[in-house]
Scaffold this motif. Structure first.
Motif, PDB file in Angstrom:
ATOM      1  N   GLY A   4      17.650 -41.774  -1.158  1.00 37.61           N
ATOM      2  CA  GLY A   4      17.683 -40.728  -2.173  1.00 37.61           C
ATOM      3  C   GLY A   4      18.045 -41.234  -3.547  1.00 37.61           C
ATOM      4  O   GLY A   4      18.771 -40.567  -4.295  1.00 37.61           O
ATOM      5  N   GLY A   5      17.525 -42.412  -3.900  1.00 29.36           N
ATOM      6  CA  GLY A   5      17.688 -42.926  -5.252  1.00 29.36           C
ATOM      7  C   GLY A   5      16.506 -42.546  -6.115  1.00 29.36           C
ATOM      8  O   GLY A   5      15.668 -41.713  -5.728  1.00 29.36           O
ATOM      9  N   PRO A   6      16.376 -43.130  -7.315  1.00 28.98           N
ATOM     10  CA  PRO A   6      15.282 -42.765  -8.220  1.00 28.98           C
ATOM     11  C   PRO A   6      13.892 -42.909  -7.603  1.00 28.98           C
ATOM     12  O   PRO A   6      13.052 -42.018  -7.745  1.00 28.98           O
ATOM     13  CB  PRO A   6      15.474 -43.727  -9.397  1.00 28.98           C
ATOM     14  N   VAL A  24      14.230 -35.758   2.718  1.00 28.36           N
ATOM     15  CA  VAL A  24      14.852 -36.988   2.237  1.00 28.36           C
ATOM     16  C   VAL A  24      16.089 -37.257   3.080  1.00 28.36           C
ATOM     17  O   VAL A  24      16.979 -36.404   3.193  1.00 28.36           O
ATOM     18  CB  VAL A  24      15.253 -36.868   0.748  1.00 28.36           C
ATOM     19  N   HIS A  25      16.156 -38.448   3.671  1.00 29.18           N
ATOM     20  CA  HIS A  25      17.312 -38.863   4.454  1.00 29.18           C
ATOM     21  C   HIS A  25      18.117 -39.867   3.639  1.00 29.18           C
ATOM     22  O   HIS A  25      17.612 -40.931   3.280  1.00 29.18           O
ATOM     23  CB  HIS A  25      16.869 -39.501   5.777  1.00 29.18           C
ATOM     24  N   GLU A  26      19.356 -39.534   3.354  1.00 35.87           N
ATOM     25  CA  GLU A  26      20.223 -40.356   2.515  1.00 35.87           C
ATOM     26  C   GLU A  26      21.522 -40.648   3.267  1.00 35.87           C
ATOM     27  O   GLU A  26      22.133 -39.737   3.827  1.00 35.87           O
ATOM     28  CB  GLU A  26      20.523 -39.625   1.206  1.00 35.87           C
ATOM     29  N   ARG A  27      21.946 -41.900   3.289  1.00 41.19           N
ATOM     30  CA  ARG A  27      23.123 -42.253   4.077  1.00 41.19           C
ATOM     31  C   ARG A  27      24.434 -41.855   3.415  1.00 41.19           C
ATOM     32  O   ARG A  27      25.450 -41.724   4.079  1.00 41.19           O
ATOM     33  CB  ARG A  27      23.136 -43.745   4.399  1.00 41.19           C
ATOM     34  N   MET A  28      24.432 -41.626   2.103  1.00 39.01           N
ATOM     35  CA  MET A  28      25.648 -41.251   1.393  1.00 39.01           C
ATOM     36  C   MET A  28      25.829 -39.732   1.404  1.00 39.01           C
ATOM     37  O   MET A  28      24.927 -38.985   1.775  1.00 39.01           O
ATOM     38  CB  MET A  28      25.583 -41.770  -0.040  1.00 39.01           C
ATOM     39  N   PRO A  29      27.007 -39.235   0.984  1.00 40.59           N
ATOM     40  CA  PRO A  29      27.240 -37.785   0.974  1.00 40.59           C
ATOM     41  C   PRO A  29      26.399 -37.017  -0.038  1.00 40.59           C
ATOM     42  O   PRO A  29      26.307 -35.792   0.030  1.00 40.59           O
ATOM     43  CB  PRO A  29      28.738 -37.668   0.636  1.00 40.59           C
ATOM     44  N   SER A  30      25.798 -37.727  -1.001  1.00 43.46           N
ATOM     45  CA  SER A  30      24.947 -37.071  -1.993  1.00 43.46           C
ATOM     46  C   SER A  30      23.910 -38.077  -2.470  1.00 43.46           C
ATOM     47  O   SER A  30      24.075 -39.292  -2.308  1.00 43.46           O
ATOM     48  CB  SER A  30      25.768 -36.553  -3.177  1.00 43.46           C
ATOM     49  N   VAL A 121      16.948 -32.115   1.701  1.00 39.95           N
ATOM     50  CA  VAL A 121      17.761 -33.326   1.571  1.00 39.95           C
ATOM     51  C   VAL A 121      18.811 -33.320   2.672  1.00 39.95           C
ATOM     52  O   VAL A 121      19.613 -32.389   2.783  1.00 39.95           O
ATOM     53  CB  VAL A 121      18.443 -33.402   0.188  1.00 39.95           C
ATOM     54  N   ARG A 122      18.791 -34.351   3.487  1.00 34.77           N
ATOM     55  CA  ARG A 122      19.777 -34.510   4.549  1.00 34.77           C
ATOM     56  C   ARG A 122      20.626 -35.732   4.234  1.00 34.77           C
ATOM     57  O   ARG A 122      20.130 -36.855   4.159  1.00 34.77           O
ATOM     58  CB  ARG A 122      19.100 -34.673   5.906  1.00 34.77           C
ATOM     59  N   THR A 123      21.910 -35.500   4.003  1.00 34.98           N
ATOM     60  CA  THR A 123      22.817 -36.577   3.635  1.00 34.98           C
ATOM     61  C   THR A 123      23.602 -37.066   4.848  1.00 34.98           C
ATOM     62  O   THR A 123      23.564 -36.462   5.921  1.00 34.98           O
ATOM     63  CB  THR A 123      23.785 -36.114   2.543  1.00 34.98           C
ATOM     64  N   ASP A 152       4.671 -37.742   9.881  1.00 32.18           N
ATOM     65  CA  ASP A 152       3.257 -38.086   9.715  1.00 32.18           C
ATOM     66  C   ASP A 152       3.101 -39.305   8.809  1.00 32.18           C
ATOM     67  O   ASP A 152       2.142 -40.069   8.925  1.00 32.18           O
ATOM     68  CB  ASP A 152       2.489 -36.908   9.118  1.00 32.18           C
ATOM     69  N   VAL A 153       4.010 -39.458   7.868  1.00 22.67           N
ATOM     70  CA  VAL A 153       4.001 -40.587   6.948  1.00 22.67           C
ATOM     71  C   VAL A 153       5.446 -40.824   6.514  1.00 22.67           C
ATOM     72  O   VAL A 153       6.253 -39.888   6.473  1.00 22.67           O
ATOM     73  CB  VAL A 153       3.094 -40.299   5.731  1.00 22.67           C
ATOM     74  N   THR A 154       5.770 -42.074   6.198  1.00 19.69           N
ATOM     75  CA  THR A 154       7.134 -42.413   5.794  1.00 19.69           C
ATOM     76  C   THR A 154       7.107 -43.218   4.512  1.00 19.69           C
ATOM     77  O   THR A 154       6.288 -44.132   4.356  1.00 19.69           O
ATOM     78  CB  THR A 154       7.845 -43.245   6.883  1.00 19.69           C
ATOM     79  N   VAL A 155       7.991 -42.877   3.590  1.00 20.59           N
ATOM     80  CA  VAL A 155       8.221 -43.693   2.402  1.00 20.59           C
ATOM     81  C   VAL A 155       9.655 -44.196   2.461  1.00 20.59           C
ATOM     82  O   VAL A 155      10.600 -43.402   2.545  1.00 20.59           O
ATOM     83  CB  VAL A 155       7.999 -42.902   1.095  1.00 20.59           C
ATOM     84  N   PHE A 156       9.812 -45.495   2.435  1.00 18.73           N
ATOM     85  CA  PHE A 156      11.138 -46.115   2.405  1.00 18.73           C
ATOM     86  C   PHE A 156      11.494 -46.471   0.970  1.00 18.73           C
ATOM     87  O   PHE A 156      10.714 -47.114   0.266  1.00 18.73           O
ATOM     88  CB  PHE A 156      11.145 -47.398   3.243  1.00 18.73           C
TER      89      PHE A 156
END
Length: 404
Positions: A4-6, A24-30, A121-123, A152-156
């Motif tokens: 969940g960066g730029p 969006v899967h983000e490992r941090m709390p925000s 957004v899932r933190t 169906d598709v993934t963006v890392f």
């Protein structure tokens, strides 16, 4: 979407605008933590430099990034900001900032837009690799519960490995390596260097700027870099140091790195020699240098550091030293203290739309790719640009339009 960066948020916006359901899967709390940190003293989004020198900032990756900057360049980024209600302005150095200057208003408006577009957004979701079937993505939440999803598709876009406390810890490298994806080692970029100052110099000048100098790495053929550097307890940092980072690493890898500091880049050796010949009999070395060349105490002390405490009496010898003060570098500061990282996923592993050749339907963006750039807006610009390109590639993969 992983990260969940730029780059990740930009890819999420492009996909969502095309009607794709995005999580969006983000490992941090925000999300956006590194963006907020980058904008703490003023969010430098991009730069108004002409295209040629702008591209040159990306070094060996310039040719790969050039078409992506054509897709989403500095003017596009400024228009995007204005669309969020955050018009930009150009500083005296050519750097571009949002009118509010800091990152918080821009990120707040951006997240509101993403919400309106239906982005979820899932933190606190750490991506740990692929599920046993090789297709699903496996995440670990804060309670230690594993879950698998098969998009169906993934963006890392998980970032590199700098400022790991903000989220980009390079944890993706292992899982990608297990899938035989080539990744160049992540190394510190835009980072200070270690110098073995004498205790006297460090005690007196720690935190003192060396102003209006230029830096070059001995034996490196690139042009010197101008700017201000800061003396730290253990070395040097600042724009010119960051901009020569790749050359510094190459020299260290080869066994020896010496920075050559030009304390008077606007004057030639001959001009300096002429001025130094006007020394008065009563002048001490410090008075001579201060009066003749307008050197400040930290610059004079740096000259003394290079000569074991003494300054040559011969004007020509001193002039040559002023133009190239040798500063041996023993290493860089650790990647945890770096602004960005070099290395990452090899360009040979992706196609022009940033899809992994080994993993069709998987796209990558941002700092996880093997490119680097100095500070000045170049880092964020390429992150946004690669995010747009990866998202357009994902849309083409889904049959939602060409990868344009």
């Amino acid at each position: 979407m992983v990260g969940g960066g730029p780059a990740g948020l930009m890819a999420a916006e492009v996909l969502a605008r095309a009607g794709v359901a995005v999580t969006v899967h983000e490992r941090m709390p925000s999300v956006g933590r590194k963006l907020l940190m980058a904008g703490h003293g003023g969010l430098n989004l991009t730069h108004t430099e002409d295209r040629g020198p702008f591209l040159a900032r990306y070094g060996d990756s310039a040719d790969r990034l050039a078409p992506m900057l054509d897709v989403f360049g500095p003017d596009d980024l400024r228009d995007w900001c204005a669309g969020l209600g955050e018009p930009t302005f150009v500083g005296s150095s050519g750097r571009v900032f949002p009118q509010a200057f800091r990152a918080t208003p821009l990120l707040r408006a951006w997240l509101a837009r993403l919400t309106e577009l239906g982005v979820t957004v899932r933190t606190r979701q750490r991506w740990t690799g692929w599920a046993p079937d090789g297709a699903g993505l496996r995440f670990l939440d804060r309670e230690g519960v594993l879950s698998d999803i098969t998009p169906d598709v993934t963006v890392f876009a998980p970032g590199g490995a700098s400022w790991p406390q903000l989220g980009s810890d390079g944890g993706w490298v292992g899982p990608f390596g297990e899938r035989d994806v080539a990744v160049a080692p992540l190394r510190p970029a835009n980072v200070g260097v270690r110098v073995g100052w004498t205790e006297t110099f460090a005690d007196r000048f720690e935190g003192t700027p060396l102003k209006h100098l230029s830096l070059a790495v001995r034996g490196h053929h690139g042009p010197p870099v101008r700017g201000d550097a800061m003396v730290t307890r253990s070395g040097l940092e600042g724009g010119p140091v960051y901009a020569t980072g790749a050359a510094i690493r190459q020299a260290l890898d080869a066994g020896r790195c010496v920075l050559e500091v030009d304390l008077r880049p606007d004057l030639t050796v001959a001009q300096l020699t002429d001025r130094l010949r006007r020394r008065r009999p009563k002048d001490s070395a410090s008075s001579w240098l201060r009066r003749s060349l307008a050197l400040d105490p930290v610059a004079i002390a740096l000259l003394r550091e290079s000569g074991g405490g003494a300054v040559p009496d011969d004007p020509a010898t001193t002039a040559a030293l002023v133009k190239a003060v040798p500063v041996p570098v023993t290493g860089t500061m650790p990647i945890e203290e770096a602004i960005s990282s070099a290395g990452g996923l090899a360009w040979s592993e992706v196609d022009v739309s940033l899809m992994l050749r080994r993993l069709p339907g998987t796209f990558v963006a941002g700092e996880m790719l093997d490119w680097e750039a100095p500070t000045g807006g170049y880092l964020l610009q390429a992150s946004f640009s690669t995010g747009v390109v990866a998202a357009r590639g994902a849309l083409a993969w889904l049959g939602r339009g060409p990868a344009r």
